[in-house]
Motif scaffolding. Sequence first.
Motif, PDB file in Angstrom:
ATOM      1  N   GLY A 187       0.766  -1.233   0.000  1.00 23.32           N
ATOM      2  CA  GLY A 187       0.000   0.000   0.000  1.00 23.32           C
ATOM      3  C   GLY A 187       0.798   1.284   0.000  1.00 23.32           C
ATOM      4  N   TYR A 188       2.095   1.227  -0.305  1.00 24.66           N
ATOM      5  CA  TYR A 188       2.888   2.461  -0.397  1.00 24.66           C
ATOM      6  C   TYR A 188       2.323   3.366  -1.489  1.00 24.66           C
ATOM      7  CZ  TYR A 188       6.832   1.193   2.653  1.00 24.66           C
ATOM      8  OH  TYR A 188       7.625   0.902   3.736  1.00 24.66           O
ATOM      9  N   ASP A 189       2.346   4.664  -1.252  1.00 30.47           N
ATOM     10  CA  ASP A 189       1.853   5.614  -2.253  1.00 30.47           C
ATOM     11  C   ASP A 189       2.810   5.724  -3.431  1.00 30.47           C
ATOM     12  OD1 ASP A 189      -0.619   6.963  -0.969  1.00 30.47           O
ATOM     13  OD2 ASP A 189       0.882   6.964   0.624  1.00 30.47           O
ATOM     14  N   ASP A 190       4.103   5.569  -3.149  1.00 28.62           N
ATOM     15  CA  ASP A 190       5.091   5.625  -4.228  1.00 28.62           C
ATOM     16  C   ASP A 190       6.382   5.004  -3.720  1.00 28.62           C
ATOM     17  OD1 ASP A 190       6.030   6.184  -6.782  1.00 28.62           O
ATOM     18  OD2 ASP A 190       5.173   8.203  -6.778  1.00 28.62           O
ATOM     19  N   ALA A 191       7.321   4.775  -4.646  1.00 26.61           N
ATOM     20  CA  ALA A 191       8.595   4.150  -4.287  1.00 26.61           C
ATOM     21  C   ALA A 191       9.589   4.368  -5.410  1.00 26.61           C
ATOM     22  CB  ALA A 191       8.406   2.655  -4.028  1.00 26.61           C
ATOM     23  N   PHE A 192      10.875   4.214  -5.075  1.00 24.15           N
ATOM     24  CA  PHE A 192      11.892   4.302  -6.117  1.00 24.15           C
ATOM     25  C   PHE A 192      12.988   3.278  -5.871  1.00 24.15           C
ATOM     26  CE2 PHE A 192      13.284   7.367  -2.914  1.00 24.15           C
ATOM     27  CZ  PHE A 192      14.658   7.182  -2.838  1.00 24.15           C
ATOM     28  N   ASN A 193      13.644   2.905  -6.961  1.00 23.18           N
ATOM     29  CA  ASN A 193      14.743   1.945  -6.953  1.00 23.18           C
ATOM     30  C   ASN A 193      16.045   2.727  -6.792  1.00 23.18           C
ATOM     31  OD1 ASN A 193      16.789   0.137  -7.570  1.00 23.18           O
ATOM     32  ND2 ASN A 193      15.806  -0.681  -9.404  1.00 23.18           N
ATOM     33  N   TYR A 194      16.718   2.535  -5.656  1.00 16.03           N
ATOM     34  CA  TYR A 194      17.923   3.343  -5.395  1.00 16.03           C
ATOM     35  C   TYR A 194      19.110   2.916  -6.261  1.00 16.03           C
ATOM     36  CZ  TYR A 194      19.279  -0.552  -2.302  1.00 16.03           C
ATOM     37  OH  TYR A 194      19.585  -1.793  -1.788  1.00 16.03           O
ATOM     38  N   HIS A 195      18.994   1.796  -6.968  1.00 15.56           N
ATOM     39  CA  HIS A 195      20.054   1.403  -7.894  1.00 15.56           C
ATOM     40  C   HIS A 195      19.973   2.177  -9.216  1.00 15.56           C
ATOM     41  CE1 HIS A 195      21.878  -1.700  -5.532  1.00 15.56           C
ATOM     42  NE2 HIS A 195      20.769  -2.418  -5.448  1.00 15.56           N
ATOM     43  N   THR A 196      18.770   2.572  -9.593  1.00 19.52           N
ATOM     44  CA  THR A 196      18.600   3.320 -10.843  1.00 19.52           C
ATOM     45  C   THR A 196      18.495   4.824 -10.588  1.00 19.52           C
ATOM     46  OG1 THR A 196      16.208   2.899 -10.749  1.00 19.52           O
ATOM     47  CG2 THR A 196      17.530   1.385 -12.054  1.00 19.52           C
ATOM     48  N   GLU A 197      17.914   5.221  -9.462  1.00 21.56           N
ATOM     49  CA  GLU A 197      17.864   6.641  -9.092  1.00 21.56           C
ATOM     50  C   GLU A 197      18.964   6.880  -8.062  1.00 21.56           C
ATOM     51  OE1 GLU A 197      14.273   8.807  -8.984  1.00 21.56           O
ATOM     52  OE2 GLU A 197      13.035   7.046  -9.394  1.00 21.56           O
ATOM     53  N   THR A 198      20.188   6.976  -8.553  1.00 28.45           N
ATOM     54  CA  THR A 198      21.355   7.025  -7.677  1.00 28.45           C
ATOM     55  C   THR A 198      21.632   8.410  -7.091  1.00 28.45           C
ATOM     56  OG1 THR A 198      22.760   7.313  -9.624  1.00 28.45           O
ATOM     57  CG2 THR A 198      22.460   5.069  -8.817  1.00 28.45           C
ATOM     58  N   ASP A 199      21.007   9.431  -7.654  1.00 28.72           N
ATOM     59  CA  ASP A 199      21.111  10.776  -7.072  1.00 28.72           C
ATOM     60  C   ASP A 199      19.998  10.885  -6.038  1.00 28.72           C
ATOM     61  OD1 ASP A 199      21.024  13.464  -6.400  1.00 28.72           O
ATOM     62  OD2 ASP A 199      21.458  14.159  -8.433  1.00 28.72           O
ATOM     63  N   TYR A 200      20.307  10.510  -4.818  1.00 35.09           N
ATOM     64  CA  TYR A 200      19.268  10.443  -3.785  1.00 35.09           C
ATOM     65  C   TYR A 200      18.651  11.812  -3.506  1.00 35.09           C
ATOM     66  CZ  TYR A 200      21.456   5.900  -2.818  1.00 35.09           C
ATOM     67  OH  TYR A 200      21.978   4.628  -2.907  1.00 35.09           O
ATOM     68  N   ASP A 201      19.464  12.852  -3.578  1.00 39.62           N
ATOM     69  CA  ASP A 201      18.950  14.191  -3.321  1.00 39.62           C
ATOM     70  C   ASP A 201      17.901  14.574  -4.360  1.00 39.62           C
ATOM     71  OD1 ASP A 201      19.394  16.635  -1.584  1.00 39.62           O
ATOM     72  OD2 ASP A 201      19.685  17.518  -3.562  1.00 39.62           O
ATOM     73  N   ALA A 202      18.189  14.266  -5.627  1.00 40.57           N
ATOM     74  CA  ALA A 202      17.222  14.559  -6.698  1.00 40.57           C
ATOM     75  C   ALA A 202      15.980  13.700  -6.557  1.00 40.57           C
ATOM     76  CB  ALA A 202      17.877  14.327  -8.057  1.00 40.57           C
ATOM     77  N   ALA A 203      16.161  12.423  -6.184  1.00 44.14           N
ATOM     78  CA  ALA A 203      15.015  11.530  -6.028  1.00 44.14           C
ATOM     79  C   ALA A 203      14.082  12.026  -4.927  1.00 44.14           C
ATOM     80  CB  ALA A 203      15.495  10.112  -5.714  1.00 44.14           C
ATOM     81  N   LEU A 204      14.660  12.450  -3.816  1.00 41.93           N
ATOM     82  CA  LEU A 204      13.822  12.921  -2.711  1.00 41.93           C
ATOM     83  C   LEU A 204      13.142  14.241  -3.055  1.00 41.93           C
ATOM     84  CD1 LEU A 204      16.099  11.962   0.307  1.00 41.93           C
ATOM     85  CD2 LEU A 204      14.064  10.780  -0.528  1.00 41.93           C
ATOM     86  N   SER A 205      13.778  15.078  -3.858  1.00 38.81           N
ATOM     87  CA  SER A 205      13.122  16.309  -4.329  1.00 38.81           C
ATOM     88  C   SER A 205      11.886  15.964  -5.149  1.00 38.81           C
ATOM     89  CB  SER A 205      14.095  17.135  -5.177  1.00 38.81           C
ATOM     90  OG  SER A 205      15.136  17.655  -4.404  1.00 38.81           O
ATOM     91  N   LYS A 206      12.006  14.897  -5.954  1.00 36.98           N
ATOM     92  CA  LYS A 206      10.892  14.499  -6.814  1.00 36.98           C
ATOM     93  C   LYS A 206       9.753  13.869  -6.021  1.00 36.98           C
ATOM     94  CE  LYS A 206      11.627  11.006  -9.613  1.00 36.98           C
ATOM     95  NZ  LYS A 206      12.068  10.218 -10.791  1.00 36.98           N
ATOM     96  N   TYR A 207      10.090  12.978  -5.079  1.00 39.35           N
ATOM     97  CA  TYR A 207       9.046  12.232  -4.363  1.00 39.35           C
ATOM     98  C   TYR A 207       8.516  12.961  -3.139  1.00 39.35           C
ATOM     99  CZ  TYR A 207      10.160   8.326  -7.401  1.00 39.35           C
ATOM    100  OH  TYR A 207      10.334   7.529  -8.512  1.00 39.35           O
TER     101      TYR A 207
END
Length: 331
Positions: A187-207
Amino acid sequence: MSEISEEMRMTVVESREWYMAAYAPEGVPTSDHLKLRTVKISLALDSIPDQHVVLETLFISLDPYLRSRMTGREDGLYSPQYNLNEVVSAFGVGRVVRSKALIRKIDADAGILLPEYISTLGVPGFAAWIGIQVVAEPIKPGSNVFISAAAGAVGMYAGQLAKLKGCRVVGSTGSDEKVRLIKEEFGYDDAFNYHTETDYDAALSKYFPNGIDVYLDNVGGEMLEAVLNHVNRHAKIPLCGMISEYNKVWTERKGVRNLLNLVGKEVKMQGFLLGSYLDRFGDFAKEMESHLKERKINSKLKIVHGIDKFLESLGSLFTSSNIGKVVIQVK
């Protein structure tokens, strides 16, 4: 209680056990460090110490904290080290053969699978519950919650507990398959794969365009550092574990360079050990058992057959290969 087999009625039985042959200060333990041996155990009552029991082990829990007990170093990790030649102890489910103690008894007719008592109702579930229900309180409905290692044994429950509180929950995990799993089954609202989204700062800005209110940390290192750039004022960060750092000596672990954000945002970051919250175990067990029976909480178990698979299964905890809780079925 199930009937004991004729074999277990014998005075002496053989038992297979893993023991600490040598310490593993870094890296994943191998057969140089952990070895399997066969010993004889007496079932005679006068051979059993007071407050001890003889168990026929059915299921064994594999948890990352076991790794921290194998380094040979007392360097601030949260569990005492095994002694050399000592049997590796772990949580499990067993059938009582002889007893000189009171222990937690499972109701076999409760309609709950036995492995769930070392998963949903065991250490992983309890860790998730303490992190979300106690350390991160009060969590308001609509809060933005981030869970790392979200498809792991703790993360899968933590996200679901946050959802039950009405939060928006996003998780990070190690494969696209796990991303689908935590969204569709947990039931998570969203998620990301940290192996493909390796710029964690950018990923967290997006999510998290509106920032993070609660972060349950299971991995530490670079992910924790990135989170601190996105926390909201008065955010809470329960530190459950730091699995990305367990196999490294402390001088090789990733440093967190932006701790000043804790001050500027008045963030509460708190580590916790389950042993400090044993007085809450009854509340946890009652609530989680209710969630489980009402199917408000889903669980994912990876059951490995055979005690000989212990070493291999322990190593798998530090890869992206596992989904959910790893359990060894002995019998």
